[in-house]
Design an enzyme around this catalytic site. Structure first.
Site, short mmCIF file in Angstrom:
data_model
loop_
_atom_site.label_atom_id
_atom_site.label_comp_id
_atom_site.label_asym_id
_atom_site.label_seq_id
_atom_site.Cartn_x
_atom_site.Cartn_y
_atom_site.Cartn_z
N ASN A 129 -92.14 -21.04 79.87
CA ASN A 129 -92.09 -22.20 78.99
C ASN A 129 -90.72 -22.32 78.34
OD1 ASN A 129 -93.43 -24.32 77.17
ND2 ASN A 129 -92.55 -22.90 75.69
N GLU A 130 -89.98 -23.35 78.71
CA GLU A 130 -88.75 -23.80 78.06
C GLU A 130 -87.57 -22.84 78.15
OE1 GLU A 130 -89.80 -25.22 74.10
OE2 GLU A 130 -90.62 -27.06 74.94
N ASN A 131 -87.65 -21.79 78.99
CA ASN A 131 -86.52 -20.86 79.02
C ASN A 131 -85.35 -21.36 79.87
OD1 ASN A 131 -88.10 -19.32 77.41
ND2 ASN A 131 -88.66 -17.82 78.97
#
Ligand code: BMA
Length: 806
Positions: A421-423
């Protein structure tokens, strides 16, 4: 035959001088709470007062049962399905093993050993800090060191979650006694082609007797097959003719097939394997479903799509993001999983994304999704931080990924693995790249290790490197034209009308905050005089500038209700529902360019002001009821586009939708200013867009447009509420069996019954409803017995609606 003895009895929890009864599965916090040692961290500001728990060491102890089973068998294993997180396991003081990963299961050979079993937990905090010290600090969206230990990240706190770093035996523990051999691993590859289902079971066995002849026998759907085990591996193939396909809800049924696999002592060729020997040694049973899934990510005229195709049917995914339903996940029972997911299904949801700051979800979660027809997208547990790729983390990541990909393979509901998630976004946009200066940050997991594990273990399922991800470093990871997109500008900075400026290919996150139901706040903040900025309200608002964003979002539409908490509470909930509606109505009417919306977020893990549709006590916010309208097969909506107003008839059903939409241009006082019928026809799974004739377009703040067809309604108010000269709302309330009716004499906008104010157990069956003069609505109420005049008055005072100037 393998015999299992669950280890649920006799556990005690020890810490320095304390010794108290403990539950397994469970965790330290819930044991301390049950024993009255700590206050409930969900209430008031108790969270702060129990922070010490996560910094201590805790020991769980029990006596291994003196069972004769051990004597009847050659081998005894101690099995933990989940240990949270840093633990040393001892039997009568002798070390048996060590663990440092909540996301794995563990098996230790304890043959011939008995006595006192102790599981000594170190502090996950301390471990994470030590690893951080060794590997060096990496950028992260939150201050706590969750990227340095393989434990549910959000237990270290999130922008909707408390910091409650627990420890414990969080999934079942047992002894397994076996002889000759046992089934160690089964990878069921389930495919279907033209009605022919194929199940390929790739099996690994563990032997205590190297030479024993072994046979595997499997059945599914009335078909039986056998295979001889050579060494420790074998594959059993079953072809099942005329299988019924498993469909996501709304598209068809969810037939599930039992697969039974038995390991037998004997030769495969013998007509009755096992005869004269010990017979069945071990068995494995799961339920599967036959369906195909593809993710269409081909480039097209608009960019790069992201469309789920199930059984050949292209879907607009009506999604929600899922977070752990309790910050103490051992507390989420099968019944509770079922109830929460049933709520999602009842809202019209057909896809649930298990977000990467949580866990690889449980069998109970996946069983419910299989049965309810909810598609699941599972994130690997990495979120909002740069994750080091050095040891000891790398080996743990590989082991947990291999285990969980195989564990979840039987479930037809699982349709996608996502790397993080969102890295990838954070690396590119949040200054990580510069700050990392070449240090590892997880890219090797998301673009290397994890896709390799999925491809090797479960090639039947697609993998995406991250959410958001545009498919290539040549583009910005959150490019709306390519792949998945997280749409957060609206909540963070601008009005929700601006959702209409973009048509992303797949909106994997977007959302808007609102406080929980009143009764939830009352329980969590007993005795507090509630105000948006009162101490408890602020403690239960974890987002950066959360209240500021709520307020700025509110004043774009309404006058700020200073000093009136109840009105603030109602209006912020209205604004949440309207914001999410603005996004979904725009994006669904942009199908097939946009192929899904995944609302942030379905649920909460404690009582808090958050983006959730269902609050921490399980109560539905108005957004929840709005989702039922937004995610229904048929949705009617009026869209303001640059070239004028457009009517969109979104038809996701398998049948064509045609009818005459009645359009009325109204004044807020109730006069019909213009009227027309518009014939609309939307083919199966498609959207019809029709320009609204110019004379029907409402002009100025006194006018609005209403469109009706087949019991569905769309409304368009061209002005913000605070500019609209609403009449003073007038309506009558009557008690009827099972609820109330409200009859409007004027326009009544966004009427809401807050049933939990009548009784904390009461639930209304609908949320916001706008009534035109003369219209009546029935609101069903469960959990509340209304009898006389006093109850009618109570119902009246639990009704809220938009009022002129406020
Ligand atoms: C998203 C999520 C979460 C977060 C949410 C709200 O980006 O991935 O990390 O809770 O935003 O800010």
């Amino acid at each position: 035959m393998l015999e299992a003895s669950p280890l649920t009895e006799g556990w005690i929890l020890r810490h320095e001088g304390i010794a108290l009864p403990a539950r397994v599965p469970g965790c330290v916090h819930t044991d301390l709470l049950a024993a009255g040692v700590i206050e409930d961290p969900f209430l008031g500001r108790n969270e702060t007062g129990v922070a010490w728990v996560g910094r201590r060491e805790w020991t769980y102890e029990t006596d291994l049962p003196a069972v004769s089973a051990a004597e009847r068998h050659e081998q005894t294993d101690l099995v933990f399905e989940g240990l949270d997180t840093v633990a040393e396991i001892l039997l009568d003081g002798r070390p048996v093993g060590r663990t440092r990963n909540m996301h794995r299961s563990y098996r230790f050979d304890v043959t011939g050993m008995t006595g006192r079993l102790s599981v000594r937990f170190g502090s996950a905090h301390a471990e994470a800090e030590a690893v951080r010290g060794r590997l060096g600090e990496r950028p992260s969206a939150y201050p706590e060191p969750y990227a340095y230990v393989r434990k549910m990240a959000c237990s270290f706190g999130w922008d909707w979650g408390p910091t409650l770093v627990t420890a414990g035996i969080w999934r079942p523990a047992r002894l397994e006694h076996w002889s000759t051999a046992r089934i160690a691993r089964v990878r069921p590859l389930v495919t279907v082609e033209e009605g022919m289902g194929r199940v390929e079971l790739a099996v690994e066995v563990e032997r205590s007797r190297v030479e024993a002849p072994l046979t595997l026998e499997a059945t599914v759907g009335g078909v039986r097959a056998r295979a001889r085990v050579d060494g420790t591996r074998a594959t059993v193939r079953l072809d099942v003719p005329d299988v019924d396909l498993w469909w996501p809800r709304g598209y068809g049924e969810q037939p599930l097939y039992d697969v039974e696999l038995t390991l037998l002592h004997g030769e495969a060729s013998a007509s009755a394997p096992g005869r004269g020997e010990a017979g069945a040694l071990d068995a494995w049973r799961r339920r599967i479903g036959f369906r195909t899934v593809e993710l269409d990510r081909r480039p097209d005229a608009h960019g790069t799509g992201f469309t789920f195709v199930v059984n050949g049917e292209r879907l607009f995914a009506r999604g929600v993001n899922w977070i752990p339903d309790d910050v103490f996940p051992s507390r989420v029972s099968r019944v509770r999983y079922r109830e929460r997911l049933r709520q999602a299904a009842d809202a019209g949801v057909d896809l649930v994304r298990v977000w990467g700051g949580g866990i690889y979800e449980s069998e109970d979660f996946y069983d419910a999704c299989d049965e309810l027809g909810l598609l699941v997208w599972q994130d690997f547990p990495f979120a909002c931080a740069a994750y080091p790729e050095e040891q000891p983390l790398r080996g743990e990541v590989e082991a947990e990924a291999r285990e969980n990909v195989v564990r979840l393979m039987p479930h037809p509901s699982l349709v996608l693995w996502n790397g993080n998630n969102e890295n990838l976004w954070g690396f590119r946009d949040w200054d990580w790249e510069r700050r990392l200066a070449g240090e590892s940050w997880g890219e090797g997991y998301y673009l290397g290790l994890l896709p390799r594990v999925v491809a090797e273990s479960d090639p039947t399922r697609p993998y995406t490197a991250g959410s958001p991800w545009s498919g290539s470093w040549d583009r910005h990871p959150n490019d709306p034209a390519h792949g998945t997109h997280h749409s957060w500008e609206v909540w963070n900075q601008v009005d929700y009308a601006d959702y209409r400026l973009h048509v992303p290919r797949f909106v994997a996150e977007f959302g808007w905050q609102a406080p929980p139901a009143y009764a939830t706040l009352r329980r969590a903040l007993a005795g507090e005089e509630l105000a948006p900025g009162s101490p408890g309200m602020l403690h239960h608002q974890k987002a950066e500038d959360g209240n500021g964003k709520l307020e700025r979002g509110l004043v774009r539409h309404f006058a700020l209700p200073e000093g009136d908490f109840d009105r603030w509470h109602y209006l912020t909930q209205v604004n949440q529902a309207r914001a999410v509606a603005a996004g979904i109505e725009h994006w669904r009417s942009s199908w097939p360019v946009c192929a899904g919306t995944v609302v942030w977020q379905l649920n909460d893990c404690w009582p808090v002001t958050s983006w959730a549709a269902i609050d921490g006590d399980g109560r539905e916010k108005p957004l929840y009821h709005e989702l039922r309208r937004l995610y229904a097969d048929r949705l009617l909506t009026l869209r303001a586009r640059d070239d004028g107003l457009v009517l969109a008839a979104v038809n996701q059903s398998a049948d064509e939708w045609s009818g005459t939409v009645v359009l009325r241009r109204m004044s807020v006082e109730g006069a019909v200013l213009a009227r027309a019928g518009l014939d609309v026809s939307a083919g199966r799974r498609s959207v019809a867009l029709l320009p609204v004739p110019g004379e029907l377009e409402p002009v100025g703040p006194k006018e609005y447009l209403v469109a009706d067809v087949d019991g569905l309604r769309a409304l368009h108010f061209p002005a913000a509420d605070r500019e609209i000269p609403y009449p003073r709302p007038e309506f009558e309330v009557a008690l009827v069996p099972g609820g109330i009716t409200v009859t409007a004499h004027t326009l009544v906008r966004d009427l809401l019954l807050q049933a939990d104010r009548l009784d904390p157990r009461a639930r209304a069956d609908r949320g916001l409803v706008t009534l035109l003069p003369g219209e009546t609505v029935t609101i069903g109420v469960r959990g509340w017995e209304a009898r006389g005049e006093r109850d009618a008055a109570a119902a009246r005072s639990a009704l809220y609606c938009v009022e002129p100037g406020r």
